[in-house]
Design a protein around this motif. Sequence first.
Motif, short mmCIF file in Angstrom:
data_model
loop_
_atom_site.label_atom_id
_atom_site.label_comp_id
_atom_site.label_asym_id
_atom_site.label_seq_id
_atom_site.Cartn_x
_atom_site.Cartn_y
_atom_site.Cartn_z
N LEU A 20 3.98 -10.49 -4.17
CA LEU A 20 4.61 -9.22 -4.52
C LEU A 20 6.12 -9.41 -4.55
O LEU A 20 6.70 -9.93 -3.60
N VAL A 21 6.77 -9.00 -5.65
CA VAL A 21 8.22 -9.12 -5.78
C VAL A 21 8.83 -7.72 -5.76
O VAL A 21 8.37 -6.82 -6.46
N ILE A 22 9.88 -7.56 -4.96
CA ILE A 22 10.60 -6.28 -4.89
C ILE A 22 12.02 -6.47 -5.37
O ILE A 22 12.74 -7.37 -4.92
N ASP A 23 12.44 -5.65 -6.31
CA ASP A 23 13.80 -5.56 -6.83
C ASP A 23 14.37 -6.87 -7.39
O ASP A 23 15.42 -7.37 -6.92
N PRO A 24 13.74 -7.41 -8.43
CA PRO A 24 14.34 -8.55 -9.12
C PRO A 24 15.48 -8.04 -10.02
O PRO A 24 15.25 -7.53 -11.11
N GLY A 25 16.70 -8.16 -9.55
CA GLY A 25 17.85 -7.62 -10.25
C GLY A 25 18.70 -8.70 -10.91
O GLY A 25 18.41 -9.90 -10.80
N THR A 26 19.76 -8.27 -11.56
CA THR A 26 20.59 -9.20 -12.32
C THR A 26 21.41 -10.13 -11.42
O THR A 26 21.97 -11.11 -11.91
N LEU A 27 21.50 -9.85 -10.13
CA LEU A 27 22.20 -10.73 -9.20
C LEU A 27 21.25 -11.70 -8.51
O LEU A 27 21.67 -12.47 -7.64
N SER A 28 19.99 -11.67 -8.89
CA SER A 28 18.96 -12.48 -8.23
C SER A 28 18.42 -13.55 -9.18
O SER A 28 18.66 -13.50 -10.39
N GLU A 29 17.66 -14.48 -8.60
CA GLU A 29 17.09 -15.58 -9.35
C GLU A 29 15.78 -15.13 -9.99
O GLU A 29 14.69 -15.54 -9.59
N THR A 30 15.87 -14.28 -11.02
CA THR A 30 14.67 -13.61 -11.53
C THR A 30 13.65 -14.57 -12.10
O THR A 30 12.44 -14.36 -11.94
N GLY A 31 14.09 -15.62 -12.78
CA GLY A 31 13.13 -16.57 -13.34
C GLY A 31 12.28 -17.21 -12.27
O GLY A 31 11.05 -17.32 -12.39
N GLU A 32 12.92 -17.61 -11.19
CA GLU A 32 12.21 -18.26 -10.08
C GLU A 32 11.33 -17.28 -9.33
O GLU A 32 10.16 -17.58 -9.03
N VAL A 33 11.87 -16.12 -9.01
CA VAL A 33 11.14 -15.19 -8.15
C VAL A 33 9.94 -14.57 -8.87
O VAL A 33 8.92 -14.27 -8.24
N LEU A 34 10.03 -14.40 -10.20
CA LEU A 34 8.94 -13.75 -10.93
C LEU A 34 7.85 -14.73 -11.36
O LEU A 34 6.77 -14.30 -11.77
N ALA A 35 8.09 -16.02 -11.25
CA ALA A 35 7.08 -17.01 -11.64
C ALA A 35 5.84 -16.88 -10.75
O ALA A 35 5.92 -17.01 -9.53
N GLY A 36 4.71 -16.60 -11.36
CA GLY A 36 3.47 -16.47 -10.60
C GLY A 36 3.31 -15.20 -9.82
O GLY A 36 2.38 -15.07 -9.01
N ALA A 37 4.20 -14.22 -10.01
CA ALA A 37 4.10 -12.96 -9.28
C ALA A 37 2.85 -12.19 -9.71
O ALA A 37 2.46 -12.22 -10.89
N ASP A 38 2.24 -11.48 -8.77
CA ASP A 38 1.05 -10.69 -9.06
C ASP A 38 1.35 -9.20 -9.17
O ASP A 38 0.51 -8.43 -9.64
N ALA A 39 2.54 -8.77 -8.72
CA ALA A 39 2.96 -7.38 -8.86
C ALA A 39 4.46 -7.31 -8.63
O ALA A 39 5.04 -8.14 -7.93
N ILE A 40 5.08 -6.29 -9.24
CA ILE A 40 6.52 -6.06 -9.10
C ILE A 40 6.75 -4.63 -8.66
O ILE A 40 6.15 -3.69 -9.22
N LEU A 41 7.61 -4.45 -7.67
CA LEU A 41 8.05 -3.12 -7.25
C LEU A 41 9.54 -2.99 -7.52
O LEU A 41 10.31 -3.88 -7.17
N ILE A 42 9.95 -1.87 -8.12
CA ILE A 42 11.35 -1.58 -8.38
C ILE A 42 11.71 -0.30 -7.62
O ILE A 42 11.03 0.72 -7.75
N THR A 43 12.79 -0.35 -6.84
CA THR A 43 13.18 0.84 -6.08
C THR A 43 13.96 1.84 -6.92
O THR A 43 13.81 3.05 -6.75
N HIS A 44 14.81 1.36 -7.85
CA HIS A 44 15.59 2.28 -8.67
C HIS A 44 16.20 1.57 -9.87
O HIS A 44 16.05 0.36 -10.03
N GLU A 45 16.92 2.31 -10.68
CA GLU A 45 17.32 1.86 -12.01
C GLU A 45 18.55 0.97 -12.07
O GLU A 45 18.83 0.36 -13.10
N HIS A 46 19.33 0.86 -11.01
CA HIS A 46 20.56 0.09 -11.07
C HIS A 46 20.27 -1.39 -11.32
O HIS A 46 19.32 -1.96 -10.78
N ALA A 47 21.14 -2.01 -12.13
CA ALA A 47 20.87 -3.36 -12.62
C ALA A 47 20.78 -4.40 -11.52
O ALA A 47 20.09 -5.41 -11.68
N ASP A 48 21.46 -4.18 -10.40
CA ASP A 48 21.38 -5.18 -9.33
C ASP A 48 20.02 -5.14 -8.62
O ASP A 48 19.72 -6.02 -7.80
N HIS A 49 19.19 -4.16 -8.98
CA HIS A 49 17.82 -4.08 -8.46
C HIS A 49 16.77 -4.20 -9.55
O HIS A 49 15.59 -4.42 -9.25
#
Length: 218
Positions: A20-49
């Motif tokens: 489970l990945v929470i808040d993959p934002g533009t300041l994070s390593e999105t390619g790495e963290v989302l690889a093989g993820a089974d679900a994504i949770l987003i807390t809000h709309e700001h780009a850093d999240h």
Amino acid sequence: MLLTKYSHACVRIEKEDGALVIDPGTLSETGEVLAGADAILITHEHADHFDQEAVLAALAATPSLPVHAPAVVADALRAAAPGTAGQVHTTAAGGTFTTAGFSVRCLGGQHALIHPSIPVVANVGYLVDDAVYHPGDSLIVPPGVQVQTLLVPVHAPWSKVAEVVDFVVSVRAPKAFQIHDALLNESGLAFTESHIARLGAQHGTDFRHLAAGDSVEV
């Protein structure tokens, strides 16, 4: 569960049933963290999240991947990629759901106030398996539950150290780790975390720093 801290406010939580990945934002390593993820949770709309481009790419790559997010984020994803609408689910405070083998409670409802002239947006905090709490951009204390691991937004344009310490003291989780830390340099982060660790310990919370990429059992 295994919790891995990524840059800023992004974390990945794993157990046998999924990741489970929470808040993959533009300041994070999105390619790495989302690889093989089974679900994504987003807390809000700001780009850093919420890195919309990265989330859309993950949806396109994995047709079974669910994304759970407040209405504004969910609507933006559906509008950008109508074919993935069935993968996108709207969350709101008070709701509960199960995804990728994790039970999730939705808490809070709105972003902390930055300034009266700046509109407040929706923000949904997530309590995962009644154990790990990611509040997004808020300091909402979960009612009626003993959080085991608290993710602490240590610095933001909407907070001050006293408020962050009071949040940690009020939640009283046995373990706490920092998130929302990319806006501070090393000196500022060390100064802020020293207050949180010292005062949190007086109320039973063991606060520790995790570098990006560090993992810990929770």
